[in-house]
Design a protein around this motif. Sequence first.
Motif, PDB file in Angstrom:
ATOM      1  N   LEU A   1       0.811  -1.222   0.000  1.00  0.00           N
ATOM      2  CA  LEU A   1       0.000   0.000   0.000  1.00  0.00           C
ATOM      3  C   LEU A   1       0.846   1.276   0.000  1.00  0.00           C
ATOM      4  O   LEU A   1       0.313   2.365  -0.148  1.00  0.00           O
ATOM      5  CB  LEU A   1      -0.951   0.006   1.203  1.00  0.00           C
ATOM      6  CG  LEU A   1      -2.022  -1.101   1.215  1.00  0.00           C
ATOM      7  CD1 LEU A   1      -2.876  -0.988   2.469  1.00  0.00           C
ATOM      8  CD2 LEU A   1      -2.886  -1.030  -0.030  1.00  0.00           C
ATOM      9  N   LEU A   2       2.150   1.122   0.173  1.00  0.00           N
ATOM     10  CA  LEU A   2       3.069   2.257   0.193  1.00  0.00           C
ATOM     11  C   LEU A   2       2.556   3.369   1.123  1.00  0.00           C
ATOM     12  O   LEU A   2       2.361   4.518   0.698  1.00  0.00           O
ATOM     13  CB  LEU A   2       3.259   2.809  -1.228  1.00  0.00           C
ATOM     14  CG  LEU A   2       3.774   1.815  -2.274  1.00  0.00           C
ATOM     15  CD1 LEU A   2       3.844   2.484  -3.647  1.00  0.00           C
ATOM     16  CD2 LEU A   2       5.140   1.267  -1.887  1.00  0.00           C
ATOM     17  N   PRO A   3       2.343   3.055   2.390  1.00  0.00           N
ATOM     18  CA  PRO A   3       1.769   4.063   3.298  1.00  0.00           C
ATOM     19  C   PRO A   3       2.752   5.184   3.617  1.00  0.00           C
ATOM     20  O   PRO A   3       3.966   4.963   3.729  1.00  0.00           O
ATOM     21  CB  PRO A   3       1.458   3.252   4.550  1.00  0.00           C
ATOM     22  CG  PRO A   3       2.441   2.120   4.521  1.00  0.00           C
ATOM     23  CD  PRO A   3       2.622   1.782   3.075  1.00  0.00           C
ATOM     24  N   THR A   4       2.219   6.373   3.762  1.00  0.00           N
ATOM     25  CA  THR A   4       3.033   7.519   4.143  1.00  0.00           C
ATOM     26  C   THR A   4       3.685   7.279   5.505  1.00  0.00           C
ATOM     27  O   THR A   4       3.037   6.818   6.434  1.00  0.00           O
ATOM     28  CB  THR A   4       2.166   8.789   4.203  1.00  0.00           C
ATOM     29  OG1 THR A   4       1.530   8.982   2.947  1.00  0.00           O
ATOM     30  CG2 THR A   4       3.018  10.012   4.522  1.00  0.00           C
ATOM     31  N   GLY A   5       4.953   7.591   5.594  1.00  0.00           N
ATOM     32  CA  GLY A   5       5.685   7.419   6.841  1.00  0.00           C
ATOM     33  C   GLY A   5       6.444   6.114   6.947  1.00  0.00           C
ATOM     34  O   GLY A   5       7.273   5.956   7.847  1.00  0.00           O
ATOM     35  N   GLU A   6       6.184   5.169   6.029  1.00  0.00           N
ATOM     36  CA  GLU A   6       6.904   3.894   6.082  1.00  0.00           C
ATOM     37  C   GLU A   6       8.359   4.108   5.675  1.00  0.00           C
ATOM     38  O   GLU A   6       8.646   4.787   4.699  1.00  0.00           O
ATOM     39  CB  GLU A   6       6.239   2.875   5.164  1.00  0.00           C
ATOM     40  CG  GLU A   6       6.818   1.483   5.315  1.00  0.00           C
ATOM     41  CD  GLU A   6       6.018   0.439   4.553  1.00  0.00           C
ATOM     42  OE1 GLU A   6       5.694  -0.606   5.139  1.00  0.00           O
ATOM     43  OE2 GLU A   6       5.718   0.681   3.367  1.00  0.00           O
ATOM     44  N   LYS A   7       9.268   3.492   6.418  1.00  0.00           N
ATOM     45  CA  LYS A   7      10.700   3.707   6.211  1.00  0.00           C
ATOM     46  C   LYS A   7      11.407   2.361   6.164  1.00  0.00           C
ATOM     47  O   LYS A   7      11.166   1.496   7.016  1.00  0.00           O
ATOM     48  CB  LYS A   7      11.265   4.558   7.348  1.00  0.00           C
ATOM     49  CG  LYS A   7      12.658   5.106   7.139  1.00  0.00           C
ATOM     50  CD  LYS A   7      13.010   6.072   8.272  1.00  0.00           C
ATOM     51  CE  LYS A   7      14.284   6.837   7.980  1.00  0.00           C
ATOM     52  NZ  LYS A   7      14.615   7.794   9.048  1.00  0.00           N
ATOM     53  N   VAL A   8      12.261   2.176   5.157  1.00  0.00           N
ATOM     54  CA  VAL A   8      12.944   0.888   5.018  1.00  0.00           C
ATOM     55  C   VAL A   8      14.408   1.099   4.646  1.00  0.00           C
ATOM     56  O   VAL A   8      14.777   2.110   4.047  1.00  0.00           O
ATOM     57  CB  VAL A   8      12.282  -0.007   3.939  1.00  0.00           C
ATOM     58  CG1 VAL A   8      10.827  -0.272   4.260  1.00  0.00           C
ATOM     59  CG2 VAL A   8      12.431   0.594   2.556  1.00  0.00           C
ATOM     60  N   LEU A   9      15.222   0.112   5.014  1.00  0.00           N
ATOM     61  CA  LEU A   9      16.587   0.004   4.500  1.00  0.00           C
ATOM     62  C   LEU A   9      16.487  -0.819   3.227  1.00  0.00           C
ATOM     63  O   LEU A   9      16.031  -1.962   3.269  1.00  0.00           O
ATOM     64  CB  LEU A   9      17.492  -0.686   5.513  1.00  0.00           C
ATOM     65  CG  LEU A   9      18.940  -0.920   5.070  1.00  0.00           C
ATOM     66  CD1 LEU A   9      19.688   0.399   4.965  1.00  0.00           C
ATOM     67  CD2 LEU A   9      19.654  -1.860   6.040  1.00  0.00           C
ATOM     68  N   PRO A  10      16.860  -0.274   2.056  1.00  0.00           N
ATOM     69  CA  PRO A  10      16.672  -1.001   0.797  1.00  0.00           C
ATOM     70  C   PRO A  10      17.351  -2.360   0.792  1.00  0.00           C
ATOM     71  O   PRO A  10      18.409  -2.553   1.381  1.00  0.00           O
ATOM     72  CB  PRO A  10      17.305  -0.072  -0.249  1.00  0.00           C
ATOM     73  CG  PRO A  10      17.264   1.275   0.369  1.00  0.00           C
ATOM     74  CD  PRO A  10      17.453   1.053   1.838  1.00  0.00           C
ATOM     75  N   SER A  11      16.712  -3.301   0.117  1.00  0.00           N
ATOM     76  CA  SER A  11      17.292  -4.616  -0.082  1.00  0.00           C
ATOM     77  C   SER A  11      18.669  -4.498  -0.721  1.00  0.00           C
ATOM     78  O   SER A  11      18.935  -3.590  -1.514  1.00  0.00           O
ATOM     79  CB  SER A  11      16.371  -5.456  -0.976  1.00  0.00           C
ATOM     80  OG  SER A  11      17.030  -6.604  -1.454  1.00  0.00           O
ATOM     81  N   ALA A  12      19.532  -5.446  -0.392  1.00  0.00           N
ATOM     82  CA  ALA A  12      20.903  -5.440  -0.930  1.00  0.00           C
ATOM     83  C   ALA A  12      21.002  -6.117  -2.287  1.00  0.00           C
ATOM     84  O   ALA A  12      22.101  -6.311  -2.805  1.00  0.00           O
ATOM     85  CB  ALA A  12      21.833  -6.133   0.054  1.00  0.00           C
ATOM     86  N   LEU A  13      19.875  -6.448  -2.907  1.00  0.00           N
ATOM     87  CA  LEU A  13      19.879  -7.301  -4.086  1.00  0.00           C
ATOM     88  C   LEU A  13      19.972  -6.558  -5.419  1.00  0.00           C
ATOM     89  O   LEU A  13      20.004  -7.198  -6.474  1.00  0.00           O
ATOM     90  CB  LEU A  13      18.598  -8.163  -4.093  1.00  0.00           C
ATOM     91  CG  LEU A  13      18.408  -9.065  -2.863  1.00  0.00           C
ATOM     92  CD1 LEU A  13      17.084  -9.809  -2.971  1.00  0.00           C
ATOM     93  CD2 LEU A  13      19.564 -10.031  -2.722  1.00  0.00           C
ATOM     94  N   PHE A  14      20.002  -5.237  -5.391  1.00  0.00           N
ATOM     95  CA  PHE A  14      19.923  -4.481  -6.648  1.00  0.00           C
ATOM     96  C   PHE A  14      21.279  -4.283  -7.324  1.00  0.00           C
ATOM     97  O   PHE A  14      21.340  -3.978  -8.505  1.00  0.00           O
ATOM     98  CB  PHE A  14      19.266  -3.119  -6.405  1.00  0.00           C
ATOM     99  CG  PHE A  14      17.829  -3.225  -5.990  1.00  0.00           C
ATOM    100  CD1 PHE A  14      16.839  -3.493  -6.911  1.00  0.00           C
ATOM    101  CD2 PHE A  14      17.478  -3.082  -4.661  1.00  0.00           C
ATOM    102  CE1 PHE A  14      15.522  -3.608  -6.533  1.00  0.00           C
ATOM    103  CE2 PHE A  14      16.157  -3.199  -4.262  1.00  0.00           C
ATOM    104  CZ  PHE A  14      15.167  -3.464  -5.191  1.00  0.00           C
ATOM    105  N   GLY A  15      22.365  -4.421  -6.583  1.00  0.00           N
ATOM    106  CA  GLY A  15      23.676  -4.215  -7.180  1.00  0.00           C
ATOM    107  C   GLY A  15      24.704  -3.847  -6.135  1.00  0.00           C
ATOM    108  O   GLY A  15      24.469  -3.933  -4.913  1.00  0.00           O
ATOM    109  N   ASN A  16      25.867  -3.409  -6.605  1.00  0.00           N
ATOM    110  CA  ASN A  16      26.985  -3.140  -5.701  1.00  0.00           C
ATOM    111  C   ASN A  16      26.687  -2.015  -4.713  1.00  0.00           C
ATOM    112  O   ASN A  16      27.114  -2.064  -3.551  1.00  0.00           O
ATOM    113  CB  ASN A  16      28.236  -2.786  -6.513  1.00  0.00           C
ATOM    114  CG  ASN A  16      28.759  -3.962  -7.315  1.00  0.00           C
ATOM    115  OD1 ASN A  16      28.523  -5.113  -6.949  1.00  0.00           O
ATOM    116  ND2 ASN A  16      29.458  -3.684  -8.402  1.00  0.00           N
ATOM    117  N   VAL A  17      25.973  -0.979  -5.171  1.00  0.00           N
ATOM    118  CA  VAL A  17      25.712   0.164  -4.288  1.00  0.00           C
ATOM    119  C   VAL A  17      24.768  -0.231  -3.162  1.00  0.00           C
ATOM    120  O   VAL A  17      25.010   0.089  -1.988  1.00  0.00           O
ATOM    121  CB  VAL A  17      25.140   1.356  -5.084  1.00  0.00           C
ATOM    122  CG1 VAL A  17      24.890   2.543  -4.158  1.00  0.00           C
ATOM    123  CG2 VAL A  17      26.092   1.768  -6.209  1.00  0.00           C
TER     124      VAL A  17
END
Length: 305
Positions: free
Chosen positions: A46-62
Amino acid sequence: MRISQSKIHNVDKFLLEFKKDENLYIVLDDIDSYKDRLIQVGFSSLLPTGEKVLPSALFGNVSEFNANGKYEKLRDLPKETYYKTQSATIKAYGKHDVYITKQQPYEKFQVGLTEIAPSIELVILLDDNNEKIVSSDKLVYNENNKNLIKHTINLFLEIFGECVVVDNEFLSRQKTKIKKVSWNILPKGVMPWAKLREPLIDLLDKTAVEDKEDTLRRFEFINSFSPDFVATGNGGFNDYVVFGFEDRNLYVLENSFAGNATYIFNNDWETLSQLSKAEILAEKLQEHRLIHKKYWKRSMKDILK
């Protein structure tokens, strides 16, 4: 400033409009085009306002470095012994086949943490137009933080392929030159969107546009791609604002009234834009014609980025 590329190496040219110790944010302002990607990042559906995440490490080197830090082989230390499981099936004549496993030893270098993970988190916020954006936490522009800002921009680019650098009020500092043409002239000079917005509001007052904020959001979105000039017109397109991207040979004529269309020309835009809409459509002189509907923003981005 909007950035649309795979990676940046020199962060300074993207921060020219910011002074030392000013606050800035890196944002994604087109959530609708990236809903599936945002769920992969770690946000709920639902992508609720205020939700905060540490991005998954699966997208690449960065993103891997952002989540886990940097590890390197410690070649000056003795190798360590590890074991891996190997299995095989042995055929035995006159008997049942035998399945065996064994632990095979091998040696490899020890590894150690050489750089701590930046752990940049992403949060869903509402901007001044009450639209959802994905933002980094506040970043302070100074020499000590340049590498962190560069890392954050590259994190967005690796995951989404684009981002916008905005100030403390979530406004782009991208400056736009106002070009003098044989049209209604906006004030000369290099102006950020916050100042460019003022003469465009005056234009909307004169053309009796009802939903001004919706129109201004379209103007601001096009302006975020860093046009070389902006002008307003006479003739068949007197309700339009021109955003000129001279290096790409693209000239976007955006209608002030919602529900109409955006026209995009190449080359002789000044002559073409003096014709009536009927003449242009009959001869198919425009390169693109985008109706103000659900996927307008996505289509515009595909053309301009």
